[in-house]
Design a protein around this motif. Structure first.
Motif, mmCIF file in Angstrom:
data_model
loop_
_atom_site.group_PDB
_atom_site.id
_atom_site.type_symbol
_atom_site.label_atom_id
_atom_site.label_comp_id
_atom_site.label_asym_id
_atom_site.label_seq_id
_atom_site.Cartn_x
_atom_site.Cartn_y
_atom_site.Cartn_z
ATOM 1 N N ILE A 242 -15.101 11.495 56.628
ATOM 2 C CA ILE A 242 -15.735 10.603 55.647
ATOM 3 C C ILE A 242 -15.252 9.171 55.856
ATOM 4 C CG2 ILE A 242 -16.021 10.095 53.184
ATOM 5 C CD1 ILE A 242 -15.532 13.103 52.660
ATOM 6 N N SER A 243 -13.948 9.014 56.032
ATOM 7 C CA SER A 243 -13.376 7.670 56.209
ATOM 8 C C SER A 243 -14.007 6.944 57.389
ATOM 9 C CB SER A 243 -11.864 7.766 56.430
ATOM 10 O OG SER A 243 -11.210 8.258 55.291
ATOM 11 N N SER A 244 -14.090 7.650 58.519
ATOM 12 C CA SER A 244 -14.553 6.989 59.746
ATOM 13 C C SER A 244 -16.069 6.854 59.804
ATOM 14 C CB SER A 244 -14.047 7.750 60.968
ATOM 15 O OG SER A 244 -14.539 9.081 60.979
ATOM 16 N N ILE A 245 -16.792 7.916 59.457
ATOM 17 C CA ILE A 245 -18.250 7.908 59.607
ATOM 18 C C ILE A 245 -18.925 7.084 58.516
ATOM 19 C CG2 ILE A 245 -20.329 9.336 59.692
ATOM 20 C CD1 ILE A 245 -18.498 11.635 60.743
ATOM 21 N N ALA A 246 -18.460 7.245 57.278
ATOM 22 C CA ALA A 246 -19.117 6.552 56.163
ATOM 23 C C ALA A 246 -18.568 5.147 55.929
ATOM 24 C CB ALA A 246 -18.969 7.382 54.885
ATOM 25 N N PHE A 247 -17.267 4.946 56.206
ATOM 26 C CA PHE A 247 -16.641 3.670 55.867
ATOM 27 C C PHE A 247 -16.103 2.893 57.069
ATOM 28 C CE2 PHE A 247 -15.941 6.262 51.931
ATOM 29 C CZ PHE A 247 -16.775 5.530 51.096
ATOM 30 N N GLY A 248 -16.153 3.490 58.268
ATOM 31 C CA GLY A 248 -15.659 2.797 59.449
ATOM 32 C C GLY A 248 -14.155 2.637 59.495
ATOM 33 N N ILE A 249 -13.433 3.446 58.729
ATOM 34 C CA ILE A 249 -11.967 3.389 58.715
ATOM 35 C C ILE A 249 -11.436 4.175 59.913
ATOM 36 C CG2 ILE A 249 -9.887 3.993 57.413
ATOM 37 C CD1 ILE A 249 -11.629 3.845 54.861
ATOM 38 N N PRO A 250 -10.588 3.586 60.750
ATOM 39 C CA PRO A 250 -10.133 4.256 61.969
ATOM 40 C C PRO A 250 -9.090 5.347 61.708
ATOM 41 C CG PRO A 250 -9.112 2.099 61.799
ATOM 42 C CD PRO A 250 -10.082 2.192 60.659
ATOM 43 N N MET A 251 -9.566 6.479 61.185
ATOM 44 C CA MET A 251 -8.715 7.648 60.982
ATOM 45 C C MET A 251 -9.298 8.810 61.775
ATOM 46 S SD MET A 251 -6.172 6.760 59.097
ATOM 47 C CE MET A 251 -5.490 8.338 58.575
ATOM 48 N N PRO A 252 -8.437 9.683 62.327
ATOM 49 C CA PRO A 252 -8.928 10.790 63.156
ATOM 50 C C PRO A 252 -9.581 11.890 62.322
ATOM 51 C CG PRO A 252 -6.558 10.963 62.880
ATOM 52 C CD PRO A 252 -6.961 9.655 62.242
ATOM 53 N N VAL B 232 -9.880 15.672 63.292
ATOM 54 C CA VAL B 232 -9.544 16.663 64.317
ATOM 55 C C VAL B 232 -9.929 18.059 63.850
ATOM 56 C CG1 VAL B 232 -7.679 17.706 65.655
ATOM 57 C CG2 VAL B 232 -7.675 15.238 65.225
ATOM 58 N N ASP B 233 -10.989 18.604 64.453
ATOM 59 C CA ASP B 233 -11.398 19.977 64.168
ATOM 60 C C ASP B 233 -11.168 20.833 65.404
ATOM 61 O OD1 ASP B 233 -13.399 19.237 65.925
ATOM 62 O OD2 ASP B 233 -15.049 19.930 64.648
ATOM 63 N N GLY B 234 -11.689 22.050 65.412
ATOM 64 C CA GLY B 234 -11.494 22.939 66.550
ATOM 65 C C GLY B 234 -12.058 22.394 67.840
ATOM 66 N N ASN B 235 -13.180 21.681 67.748
ATOM 67 C CA ASN B 235 -13.772 21.081 68.943
ATOM 68 C C ASN B 235 -12.839 20.053 69.565
ATOM 69 O OD1 ASN B 235 -16.430 22.328 69.067
ATOM 70 N ND2 ASN B 235 -16.883 21.232 67.185
ATOM 71 N N VAL B 236 -12.273 19.202 68.728
ATOM 72 C CA VAL B 236 -11.380 18.149 69.217
ATOM 73 C C VAL B 236 -10.104 18.755 69.795
ATOM 74 C CG1 VAL B 236 -10.052 16.101 68.569
ATOM 75 C CG2 VAL B 236 -12.336 16.483 67.587
ATOM 76 N N LEU B 237 -9.557 19.745 69.110
ATOM 77 C CA LEU B 237 -8.355 20.417 69.610
ATOM 78 C C LEU B 237 -8.600 20.996 71.001
ATOM 79 C CD1 LEU B 237 -7.304 22.262 66.331
ATOM 80 C CD2 LEU B 237 -5.955 20.503 67.477
ATOM 81 N N LYS C 9 -1.436 20.172 65.565
ATOM 82 C CA LYS C 9 -2.573 19.407 65.055
ATOM 83 C C LYS C 9 -2.115 18.033 64.558
ATOM 84 C CE LYS C 9 -6.380 19.418 61.756
ATOM 85 N NZ LYS C 9 -7.004 20.050 60.580
ATOM 86 N N ASN C 10 -0.996 17.999 63.846
ATOM 87 C CA ASN C 10 -0.488 16.728 63.336
ATOM 88 C C ASN C 10 -0.192 15.754 64.487
ATOM 89 O OD1 ASN C 10 -0.626 17.758 60.755
ATOM 90 N ND2 ASN C 10 1.572 18.180 60.588
ATOM 91 N N ALA C 11 0.413 16.281 65.544
ATOM 92 C CA ALA C 11 0.744 15.434 66.693
ATOM 93 C C ALA C 11 -0.520 14.902 67.366
ATOM 94 C CB ALA C 11 1.589 16.227 67.688
ATOM 95 N N MET C 12 -1.547 15.754 67.451
ATOM 96 C CA MET C 12 -2.794 15.319 68.068
ATOM 97 C C MET C 12 -3.485 14.266 67.199
ATOM 98 S SD MET C 12 -5.898 17.616 69.652
ATOM 99 C CE MET C 12 -4.746 18.594 70.615
#
Length: 366
Positions: free
Chosen positions: A128-138, A140-145, A164-167
């Motif tokens: 939500i942060s990144s897609i809706a508001f452009g906030i640069p937060m990761p 990370v779901d199963g695809n990204v992992l 996951k936290n490290a990624m």
């Protein structure tokens, strides 16, 4: 790609690929935070193609936060029928109510505030942060992992929260501020349609093949590493279709536990015989006329697996049927008014009704 090589080199190729290959999806046409949120919750453990009709129907019925916050529970669960994990939509409603009371109906453009809402974890808050508001937060779901594990040829267990936290921390440093949402979606997208699971990765189509250590070392099908999960518990159930003419018996499940608060076809523990079923029906104060064995069925939940035996029982109409504790309704009412989980879909077919995704496969009205 060497041990010292930074992941920074994936950013531009990934975005260029996404610009030309991103799927056209209904929630991407309008990236309002409410729409992003609803889609992300629906997409958890559900295929994209399966989600599309659910998303359209949900948005039509509940177009904004205020509508979701005020929706009666039975109607809400009916809209979610077929997606499973019903606590997710209950938490969505709780979050909507918080947004109405604490944020005047507007999503907070703040990762930590989003993370504090019921049912929203780091992935959804990042999306939500990144897609809706452009906030640069990761996000990370199963695809990204899977993608990052393969690019790095990492054998770390992706089911561990520490991994996951490290990624997440590593990806946070990569996100281009001007295209935060696109970057997160690109990583997810490439995992969904190119760097797919089960050793079927389309490496020849991947824009990251030039720096993928798993490809270079020939170990793509070995990654990501996941510790084996515990086996599901097997439960035998006997499911009953109790029919009084055109009416069928249903009942509401308890407010807590598996399938909490949903309606169900009557069912019993164990694999019961015809005689045992008839005796139980009489104990409920009902008068059975005929019993017909039905085909067995199986339904898999996350931690339990139901092996079901079924019977259709025709009942004699009496003046005290409602005293049995069941609700006798016209079969078509189950499609419009009563949320029945897809666990009973195999037996709903005998009533010529469809549950959840089956409605869309059969082209039925919803």
């Amino acid at each position: 790609m060497t041990e010292e090589t930074s992941l920074e080199q994936i950013v531009m190729p990934l975005l260029s690929w996404y610009d030309g290959h991103a799927r056209v999806l209904p929630w991407r046409e309008n990236t309002a935070p409410y729409r992003v949120w609803v889609s992300e919750i629906m997409l958890q453990q559900t295929r994209v193609e399966a989600v599309k009709p659910f998303f359209e129907r949900f948005m039509k019925a509940l177009p904004d936060v205020s509508a979701l916050a005020a929706c009666p529970e039975d109607e809400l669960l009916k809209l979610w029928e077929g997606l499973g994990y019903y606590n997710r939509v209950r938490n969505m409603q709780k979050a909507a109510q918080v947004i109405m009371t604490e944020y005047s109906g507007e999503f907070p453009a703040d990762f930590e505030k989003l993370l504090a809402l019921p049912g929203i974890g780091s992935y959804t808050a990042g999306a939500i942060s990144s897609i809706a508001f452009g906030i640069p937060m990761p996000a990370v779901d199963g695809n990204v992992l899977r993608v990052i594990s393969r690019v790095k040829a990492s054998y770390e267990d992706v089911l561990k929260q520490s991994v996951k936290n490290a990624m997440e921390a590593e990806i946070r440093e990569l996100i281009p501020k001007e295209r935060a949402g696109d970057f997160n979606q690109a990583l997810i997208e490439i995992g969904a349609i190119v760097c797919v699971p089960n050793g079927k990765a389309k490496c020849e189509e991947c824009p990251l093949a030039f720096c993928c250590r798993a490809k270079a070392e020939g170990i793509v099908d070995e990654l990501p590493k996941k510790k084996a999960k515990k086996g599901r518990r097997i439960e035998d159930r006997t499911v009953l279709i109790l029919k009084d003419g055109d009416r069928v018996a249903i009942r509401k499940r308890p407010a807590k536990g598996l399938l909490a608060g949903l309606y169900e076809l009557p069912n019993l523990d164990g694999n019961l015989s015809e005689q045992q079923v008839l005796e139980q029906v009489k104990e409920w104060g009902l008068s059975p006329l005929r019993i017909l064995p039905l085909a067995g069925a199986k339904h898999i939940f996350s931690h339990v697996e139901w092996h079901m035996t079924g019977y259709a029982v025709s009942l004699e109409e009496t003046d005290h049927m409602e005293d049995s504790g069941f609700l006798f309704i016209e079969t078509k009412e189950t499609e419009s008014s009563y949320p029945i989980p897809a666990a009973f879909a195999a037996y709903a077919e005998y009533l010529d009704i469809a549950l959840g995704e089956e409605k869309y496969r059969k082209g039925k009205e919803v």
